[in-house]
Design an enzyme around this catalytic site. Sequence first.
Site, PDB file in Angstrom:
ATOM      1  N   TYR A   1       9.923 -21.189  -9.105  1.00 42.28           N
ATOM      2  CA  TYR A   1       9.881 -19.817  -8.590  1.00 42.28           C
ATOM      3  C   TYR A   1       8.411 -19.415  -8.558  1.00 42.28           C
ATOM      4  O   TYR A   1       7.833 -19.002  -9.563  1.00 42.28           O
ATOM      5  CB  TYR A   1      10.711 -18.893  -9.479  1.00 42.28           C
ATOM      6  CG  TYR A   1      10.692 -17.442  -9.072  1.00 42.28           C
ATOM      7  CD1 TYR A   1      10.681 -17.068  -7.728  1.00 42.28           C
ATOM      8  CD2 TYR A   1      10.699 -16.428 -10.029  1.00 42.28           C
ATOM      9  CE1 TYR A   1      10.668 -15.738  -7.351  1.00 42.28           C
ATOM     10  CE2 TYR A   1      10.691 -15.093  -9.665  1.00 42.28           C
ATOM     11  CZ  TYR A   1      10.669 -14.756  -8.327  1.00 42.28           C
ATOM     12  OH  TYR A   1      10.645 -13.431  -7.950  1.00 42.28           O
TER      13      TYR A   1
ATOM     14  N   ASP B   1      12.170 -20.931  -4.504  1.00 41.72           N
ATOM     15  CA  ASP B   1      11.564 -19.825  -3.779  1.00 41.72           C
ATOM     16  C   ASP B   1      10.056 -19.991  -3.924  1.00 41.72           C
ATOM     17  O   ASP B   1       9.489 -19.661  -4.956  1.00 41.72           O
ATOM     18  CB  ASP B   1      12.044 -18.501  -4.382  1.00 41.72           C
ATOM     19  CG  ASP B   1      11.360 -17.288  -3.769  1.00 41.72           C
ATOM     20  OD1 ASP B   1      10.517 -17.468  -2.870  1.00 41.72           O
ATOM     21  OD2 ASP B   1      11.671 -16.157  -4.204  1.00 41.72           O
TER      22      ASP B   1
ATOM     23  N   HIS C   1      18.374 -13.343  -1.038  1.00 39.78           N
ATOM     24  CA  HIS C   1      18.148 -14.694  -0.550  1.00 39.78           C
ATOM     25  C   HIS C   1      19.502 -15.360  -0.301  1.00 39.78           C
ATOM     26  O   HIS C   1      20.518 -14.964  -0.880  1.00 39.78           O
ATOM     27  CB  HIS C   1      17.414 -15.548  -1.584  1.00 39.78           C
ATOM     28  CG  HIS C   1      16.036 -15.100  -1.912  1.00 39.78           C
ATOM     29  ND1 HIS C   1      14.906 -15.796  -1.547  1.00 39.78           N
ATOM     30  CD2 HIS C   1      15.587 -14.018  -2.616  1.00 39.78           C
ATOM     31  CE1 HIS C   1      13.826 -15.179  -1.997  1.00 39.78           C
ATOM     32  NE2 HIS C   1      14.218 -14.094  -2.651  1.00 39.78           N
TER      33      HIS C   1
END
Length: 251
Positions: free
Chosen positions: A105, A144, A242
Amino acid sequence: MKLISWNVNGLRAIMKKNFMEAFHELDADFFCLQETKLQEGQIEMDLPGYYQYWNYAEKKGYSGTAIFTKHQPNHVFYGMNHDLHDQEGRLITLEYDSYYVVTCYTPNSQNELKRLDYRMQWETDFLAYLNTLKAEKSVILCGDLNVAHQTIDLKNWKTNQKNAGFTPQEREKFTVLLENGYIDTFRYFYPEVTGVYSWWSYRFNARRNNAGWRIDYFVVSEDLKPQLSDAKIWTEIMGSDHCPVELDVKL
């Protein structure tokens, strides 16, 4: 082998929606999460047949990653062994005989780019970390990554060139990553596809209007190219800002 990556934007919240339904429907060998936003002991996941690995941020309700896998790893590493970066639970690495699976992340550069300098340091150190793994065996990175690489990776690119996630500096770091021997798997299979995104703002009916960004990725070391089967973006799966992304690879 099917791998799924999903920024759930708060695991406890999405558990009250459709997470388990999507989890069972996708039936992945590896299910990687970002932005779990919880601490150890705040949730109990009953996932028969899966090994669970969690990395928590020191700050409560912030960041965090997890991997659920059907395949027990040889070793598990949390963070990149770097004090500057390992306080926010952003990284998990699973080691297997011939490959690594990494979920990440990436830090957001934030409003007014107030964290851009830190983001640039993260990118430099993270690439060095990935390259140490790649020197040993194949690497599968997912997560991500908080950057839309090309103009076709977001709806309104002209108005976002000074905004977090689409600055020249962030895009260049992603270019450097690829130049170091890695493949953006979605673009490998679909180099010119437009209008397919993985994140939409909660504002301005962005998802309904498909005004999104593709910032969730599977990136693999180039030696895995012959083993790649497909990459997917599950835009119809709701529950977070998302959607899940998928990699199919022969391992």
